[in-house]
Design an enzyme around this catalytic site. Structure first.
Site, PDB file in Angstrom:
ATOM      1  N   PRO A   1       0.775  -1.048  -0.041  1.00 22.09           N
ATOM      2  CA  PRO A   1      -0.259  -0.110   0.148  1.00 22.09           C
ATOM      3  C   PRO A   1       0.923   1.337  -0.329  1.00 22.09           C
ATOM      4  CG  PRO A   1       0.148  -0.786   2.460  1.00 22.09           C
ATOM      5  CD  PRO A   1       0.783  -2.097   1.205  1.00 22.09           C
TER       6      PRO A   1
ATOM      7  N   ASP B   1     -10.949   2.349 -23.540  1.00 24.14           N
ATOM      8  CA  ASP B   1     -11.278   2.330 -22.670  1.00 24.14           C
ATOM      9  C   ASP B   1     -11.406   3.195 -21.779  1.00 24.14           C
ATOM     10  OD1 ASP B   1     -12.309  -0.092 -22.736  1.00 24.14           O
ATOM     11  OD2 ASP B   1     -10.223  -1.228 -21.614  1.00 24.14           O
TER      12      ASP B   1
ATOM     13  N   GLU C   1       1.783  -7.900   9.189  1.00 29.57           N
ATOM     14  CA  GLU C   1       1.803  -7.010   8.552  1.00 29.57           C
ATOM     15  C   GLU C   1       2.745  -6.070   7.519  1.00 29.57           C
ATOM     16  OE1 GLU C   1       0.775  -4.178  10.846  1.00 29.57           O
ATOM     17  OE2 GLU C   1      -0.526  -5.994  11.386  1.00 29.57           O
TER      18      GLU C   1
END
Ligand code: SAM
Length: 254
Positions: free
Chosen positions: A90, A170, A117
């Site tokens: 992330p 697209d 984690e």
């Protein structure tokens, strides 16, 4: 393209790899996915690959060694030119269509899926050469992000989509959101397909679609408009769209 995926849950990928366009891309030789179970490189009989974080804190951390060993087995020879070795995280650069197109130009990708984690920082610092996030939220593991990357990249590989115009038009590919799509029946519960799409007039259809794409992007994602190269026709259409939206607003106030 060959994609090596390092994961502790290889079984998660089976539905994804054996369905629809990804299945066909594999069968036709456009895509090869090699699933590597990181536990095969654990140095203990319980096949554990995680441990407590130094300094304390919640959860477990994936150890560096099994991940280093797995990558070294895939890419022997330190000096060889390395493909992108991507840590899904992330904290990475946020994945988008431009990045998908860039990765589609590679012959090989190595994807490392974290869990718990996260992974020992030395994987990020000394093994991976790229770090990708699929968005500002935290998932339990890197497997879904790896599938997202494989999916978005595979449909851009030449030959994978029956009609490559599909990928060219697209959302995001042209810098704009895509125009609305309809299929049969032309009338559904009293909801009609826009007349222009049934006209057979290709130039009118093209203009209508362009206007719709511009209007949608202006209303929903104006940030994209700031980055796209607009033609003179686009600018003219956009002025019309803005003018007519303002006059609608005035009518509402009156
Ligand atoms: N503690 C980590 C942090 O705050 O950055 C999050 C770890 S997450 C629970 C476990 C793993 O899921 C990560 O190592 C990564 O591989 C994957 N992951 C979670 N969210 C992700 C995202 N948005 N994009 C890419 N990978 C993600």
């Amino acid at each position: 393209m060959r994609v090596d995926v390092l994961t502790i849950f290889p079984e998660i990928f089976s539905g994804f790899l054996n369905t629809s366009i990804i299945k066909r891309a594999r069968e036709q030789g456009f895509l090869t996915v090699n699933l590597v179970d990181i536990r095969d490189y654990a140095g203990n009989k319980h096949r554990n690959v995680d441990d407590y974080p130094f300094g304390g804190g919640p959860g477990m951390v994936m150890q560096a060694e099994p991940i280093f060993l797995a990558v070294e087995a895939l890419l022997p020879g330190e000096n060889a030119v390395r493909p992108p070795i991507i840590l899904l995280s992330p904290q990475g650069e946020v994945f988008n269509q431009d990045l998908a197109a860039e990765l589609a130009g590679e012959e090989r990708l190595v994807l490392i899926c974290g869990h718990y984690e996260g992974v020992d920082e030395r994987v990020r610092q000394f093994l991976a050469n790229r770090e990708i996030s699929i968005g500002d939220y935290v998932l339990t593991g890197g497997e879904l992000p790896a599938m997202v990357v494989i999916d978005a990249v595979t449909r851009l590989l030449p030959g994978v989509l029956g009609d490559p115009a599909g990928a060219r038009e697209d959302s995001f590919a042209m810098g704009l959101l895509e125009y609305p799509q309809y299929t049969r029946p032309r009338s559904f519960r009293g909801m009609e397909v826009p007349e222009v799409l049934l006209s057979g007039n290709h130039e009118r259809i093209r203009q209508w679609r362009r206007r719709q794409a511009l209007e949608r992007t202006w209303r929903r994602r104006p940030d994209l408009l700031a980055r796209v190269d607009l033609s003179a026709e686009d600018r003219h259409l956009l002025e019309e769209i803005i003018r007519s939206a303002r006059s609608e607003d005035r009518k509402t106030v009156l």
